[in-house]
Design an enzyme around this catalytic site. Structure first.
Site, PDB file in Angstrom:
ATOM      1  N   ASP A  90       0.874  -1.164   0.000  1.00 54.17           N
ATOM      2  CA  ASP A  90       0.000   0.000   0.000  1.00 54.17           C
ATOM      3  C   ASP A  90       0.916   1.220   0.000  1.00 54.17           C
ATOM      4  O   ASP A  90       2.104   1.112   0.335  1.00 54.17           O
ATOM      5  CB  ASP A  90      -0.906  -0.037   1.233  1.00 54.17           C
ATOM      6  CG  ASP A  90      -1.765   1.196   1.354  1.00 54.17           C
ATOM      7  OD1 ASP A  90      -2.394   1.585   0.355  1.00 54.17           O
ATOM      8  OD2 ASP A  90      -1.813   1.779   2.459  1.00 54.17           O
TER       9      ASP A  90
ATOM     10  N   ASP B  57       0.125   5.112   1.082  1.00 59.21           N
ATOM     11  CA  ASP B  57       0.041   5.995   2.243  1.00 59.21           C
ATOM     12  C   ASP B  57       0.008   5.196   3.540  1.00 59.21           C
ATOM     13  O   ASP B  57      -0.853   4.330   3.729  1.00 59.21           O
ATOM     14  CB  ASP B  57      -1.236   6.849   2.173  1.00 59.21           C
ATOM     15  CG  ASP B  57      -1.287   7.712   0.924  1.00 59.21           C
ATOM     16  OD1 ASP B  57      -0.896   8.875   1.005  1.00 59.21           O
ATOM     17  OD2 ASP B  57      -1.718   7.196  -0.134  1.00 59.21           O
TER      18      ASP B  57
ATOM     19  N   ASP C 163      -1.584  -0.933   5.890  1.00 57.96           N
ATOM     20  CA  ASP C 163      -1.846  -0.382   7.228  1.00 57.96           C
ATOM     21  C   ASP C 163      -3.334  -0.240   7.511  1.00 57.96           C
ATOM     22  O   ASP C 163      -3.727   0.483   8.430  1.00 57.96           O
ATOM     23  CB  ASP C 163      -1.170   0.982   7.378  1.00 57.96           C
ATOM     24  CG  ASP C 163      -1.846   2.063   6.532  1.00 57.96           C
ATOM     25  OD1 ASP C 163      -2.244   1.761   5.380  1.00 57.96           O
ATOM     26  OD2 ASP C 163      -1.983   3.199   7.010  1.00 57.96           O
TER      27      ASP C 163
END
Length: 220
Positions: free
Chosen positions: A9, A11, A168
């Site tokens: 991922d 960000d 995250d």
């Protein structure tokens, strides 16, 4: 199966992009003469996108008058700031070097639109360039749907079982699990205070980027 590809991922996983969003939201609230939002709250909301940040700043729902105007202004301001203050998380340089030295593919799968993600990736000083970048623009369904991860595997020539996806947010882990890949949840990312990373059912949890390579290595 031995791992052939590692996907991230963007960000809150590969990059700490929150400083760009803090500047953006501060400018936006100042323009509308609203109270500024704390950096902590912004970091906890970044992964949920522009709509969530607009709601956070103004306590508006997406059906309220003025919401869409503020959301569009947020995106315009972010376009001015994006990539100027973000950076790789500590330890990511070393991790990417390890990945390439073992001849593994690596790439980015994000829900950030391509017009934002591509310039950020292009301007980053990276030890190696990603083999691919996939955004919602490239698929019919964004994460947590596994479509982007399945497409990534197809592009680099591996099966989903030969890939690891790192993120995250629960949507990242759900994407990886539904695709049939191994998953690593990172606790250093943008996790909402109401979320419990232990409930996401990720195959592994990493508290620092330095924790990720030993996990990958165990699957080689």
């Amino acid at each position: 199966m031995a791992i052939k590809a590692v996907f991230f991922d963007l960000d809150g996983t590969l990059l700490d992009t929150a400083p760009d969003f803090v500047l953006t939201l501060n400018q936006l609230t100042d323009e509308y003469q609203a109270d500024r939002v704390s950096e902590k709250k912004i970091r906890q909301t970044v992964s949920d996108g522009a709509r969530a940040l607009t709601t956070l700043a103004f306590q508006l729902s997406d059906t309220d008058n003025g919401f869409e105007e503020r959301r569009q202004r947020l995106l315009d301001i972010y376009y001015e700031h994006m990539g100027k203050h973000c950076k790789l998380y500590d330890g990511m340089d070393s991790l990417l070097n390890q990945i390439k030295s073992h001849q593994l593919f690596w790439g980015v799968i994000t829900n950030k639109p391509y017009r934002f993600a591509q310039p950020i990736i292009d301007n980053l000083e990276l030890p190696s360039r990603p083999d691919l970048l996939l955004c919602p623009d490239h698929v019919s369904k964004a994460k947590p749907d596994p479509e982007a991860l399945l497409l990534a595997c197809n592009k680099v020539g591996c099966t989903p079982e030969e890939a690891i996806y790192i993120g995250d947010h629960k949507r990242d882990i759900d994407c990886g699990i539904h695709a049939g890949s191994k998953t690593i949840a990172v606790s250093f990312g943008y996790i909402n205070e109401n979320d419990n990373i232990n409930d996401w059912q990720a195959h592994h949890i990493a508290d620092h980027a330095n924790d990720i390579w030993p996990i990958i290595q165990s699957h080689l």
